[in-house]
Design a protein around this motif. Structure first.
Motif, PDB file in Angstrom:
ATOM      1  N   MET A  76       0.661  -1.317   0.158  1.00  0.00           N
ATOM      2  CA  MET A  76      -0.548   0.085   0.087  1.00  0.00           C
ATOM      3  C   MET A  76       0.712   1.449  -0.012  1.00  0.00           C
ATOM      4  SD  MET A  76      -1.258  -0.228   4.070  1.00  0.00           S
ATOM      5  CE  MET A  76      -0.682  -2.401   3.877  1.00  0.00           C
ATOM      6  N   SER A  77       0.140   1.970  -0.006  1.00  0.00           N
ATOM      7  CA  SER A  77       1.262   3.663   0.068  1.00  0.00           C
ATOM      8  C   SER A  77       2.066   3.304   1.385  1.00  0.00           C
ATOM      9  CB  SER A  77       0.472   4.820   0.218  1.00  0.00           C
ATOM     10  OG  SER A  77      -0.388   5.707   0.864  1.00  0.00           O
ATOM     11  N   LYS A  78       3.625   4.487   1.038  1.00  0.00           N
ATOM     12  CA  LYS A  78       4.242   4.793   2.531  1.00  0.00           C
ATOM     13  C   LYS A  78       3.262   5.058   3.484  1.00  0.00           C
ATOM     14  CE  LYS A  78       9.038   5.008   2.411  1.00  0.00           C
ATOM     15  NZ  LYS A  78      10.441   5.841   2.385  1.00  0.00           N
ATOM     16  N   LYS A  79       2.619   6.565   3.271  1.00  0.00           N
ATOM     17  CA  LYS A  79       1.622   6.982   3.969  1.00  0.00           C
ATOM     18  C   LYS A  79       0.765   6.102   5.262  1.00  0.00           C
ATOM     19  CE  LYS A  79      -0.364  11.412   6.021  1.00  0.00           C
ATOM     20  NZ  LYS A  79      -0.344  12.866   4.659  1.00  0.00           N
ATOM     21  N   GLU A  80       0.095   4.929   4.166  1.00  0.00           N
ATOM     22  CA  GLU A  80      -1.210   4.496   4.195  1.00  0.00           C
ATOM     23  C   GLU A  80       0.027   3.291   5.658  1.00  0.00           C
ATOM     24  OE1 GLU A  80      -4.318   2.756   1.816  1.00  0.00           O
ATOM     25  OE2 GLU A  80      -2.767   2.928   0.765  1.00  0.00           O
ATOM     26  N   VAL A  81       1.044   3.082   5.318  1.00  0.00           N
ATOM     27  CA  VAL A  81       1.873   2.386   6.140  1.00  0.00           C
ATOM     28  C   VAL A  81       2.002   2.970   6.637  1.00  0.00           C
ATOM     29  CG1 VAL A  81       3.874   0.776   6.106  1.00  0.00           C
ATOM     30  CG2 VAL A  81       2.794   0.007   4.226  1.00  0.00           C
ATOM     31  N   LEU A  82       2.411   3.840   7.225  1.00  0.00           N
ATOM     32  CA  LEU A  82       2.888   4.509   8.236  1.00  0.00           C
ATOM     33  C   LEU A  82       2.005   4.475   9.492  1.00  0.00           C
ATOM     34  CD1 LEU A  82       6.070   6.893   6.909  1.00  0.00           C
ATOM     35  CD2 LEU A  82       6.551   4.957   7.449  1.00  0.00           C
ATOM     36  N   ILE A  83       0.816   5.045   9.151  1.00  0.00           N
ATOM     37  CA  ILE A  83      -0.057   5.335   9.758  1.00  0.00           C
ATOM     38  C   ILE A  83      -0.537   3.919  10.893  1.00  0.00           C
ATOM     39  CG2 ILE A  83      -2.416   5.945  10.553  1.00  0.00           C
ATOM     40  CD1 ILE A  83      -2.008   8.135   7.976  1.00  0.00           C
ATOM     41  N   LYS A  84      -0.321   2.921   9.760  1.00  0.00           N
ATOM     42  CA  LYS A  84      -1.299   1.597  10.462  1.00  0.00           C
ATOM     43  C   LYS A  84       0.431   1.382  11.713  1.00  0.00           C
ATOM     44  CE  LYS A  84      -4.205   0.126   6.470  1.00  0.00           C
ATOM     45  NZ  LYS A  84      -4.523  -0.967   5.501  1.00  0.00           N
ATOM     46  N   LEU A  85       1.383   1.346  10.521  1.00  0.00           N
ATOM     47  CA  LEU A  85       2.685   1.183  12.010  1.00  0.00           C
ATOM     48  C   LEU A  85       2.552   1.512  13.302  1.00  0.00           C
ATOM     49  CD1 LEU A  85       5.928   0.324   9.450  1.00  0.00           C
ATOM     50  CD2 LEU A  85       4.292  -1.333  10.631  1.00  0.00           C
ATOM     51  N   SER A  86       2.337   2.356  12.855  1.00  0.00           N
ATOM     52  CA  SER A  86       1.711   3.603  14.001  1.00  0.00           C
ATOM     53  C   SER A  86       0.590   3.236  14.942  1.00  0.00           C
ATOM     54  CB  SER A  86       2.037   4.586  14.168  1.00  0.00           C
ATOM     55  OG  SER A  86       1.774   5.719  14.863  1.00  0.00           O
ATOM     56  N   ASN A  87      -0.415   2.940  14.375  1.00  0.00           N
ATOM     57  CA  ASN A  87      -1.128   2.653  15.261  1.00  0.00           C
ATOM     58  C   ASN A  87      -1.068   1.464  15.986  1.00  0.00           C
ATOM     59  OD1 ASN A  87      -2.865   4.786  14.843  1.00  0.00           O
ATOM     60  ND2 ASN A  87      -3.850   3.934  12.602  1.00  0.00           N
TER      61      ASN A  87
END
Length: 96
Positions: A76-87
């Motif tokens: 998926m997009s990098k931003k989507e991945v970063l937000i999911k990882l953070s959550n």
């Protein structure tokens, strides 16, 4: 040669203690304080992103900090991945 199927995640991308100009890629409200490689790796495994850790790498603009990095599958997009990882990291910290 650049691998289009993988992407690099530096801990600074998720760090709420860093400014956008210092490397944070997501909004401060969604970021976590001082994310560890282990936490990011565990979250990436939960998302089935096949993480591989490079412990001794340093983020270019803060080369003196041996932060390490994680290389994951691009699903998926990098931003989507970063937000999911953070959550996921936030969720695992609340459990403790």
């Amino acid at each position: 040669m650049k691998d289009e199927t993988r992407t690099i995640i530096w801990p600074v991308y998720l760090d709420s203690g860093k400014s956008k100009s210092a490397g944070r890629k997501i909004p401060k409200k969604q970021a976590v304080s001082s994310p560890k490689l282990r936490e990011i790796t565990q979250a990436a495994k939960k998302l089935r992103l096949n993480p591989s850790v490079e412990k001794y790498k340093s983020y270019p603009s803060s080369w003196w900090e041996g932060s390490g990095r994680i290389i994951i599958d691009r699903k998926m997009s990098k931003k989507e991945v970063l937000i999911k990882l953070s959550n996921l990291i936030k969720g695992s910290r609340k459990d403790k």
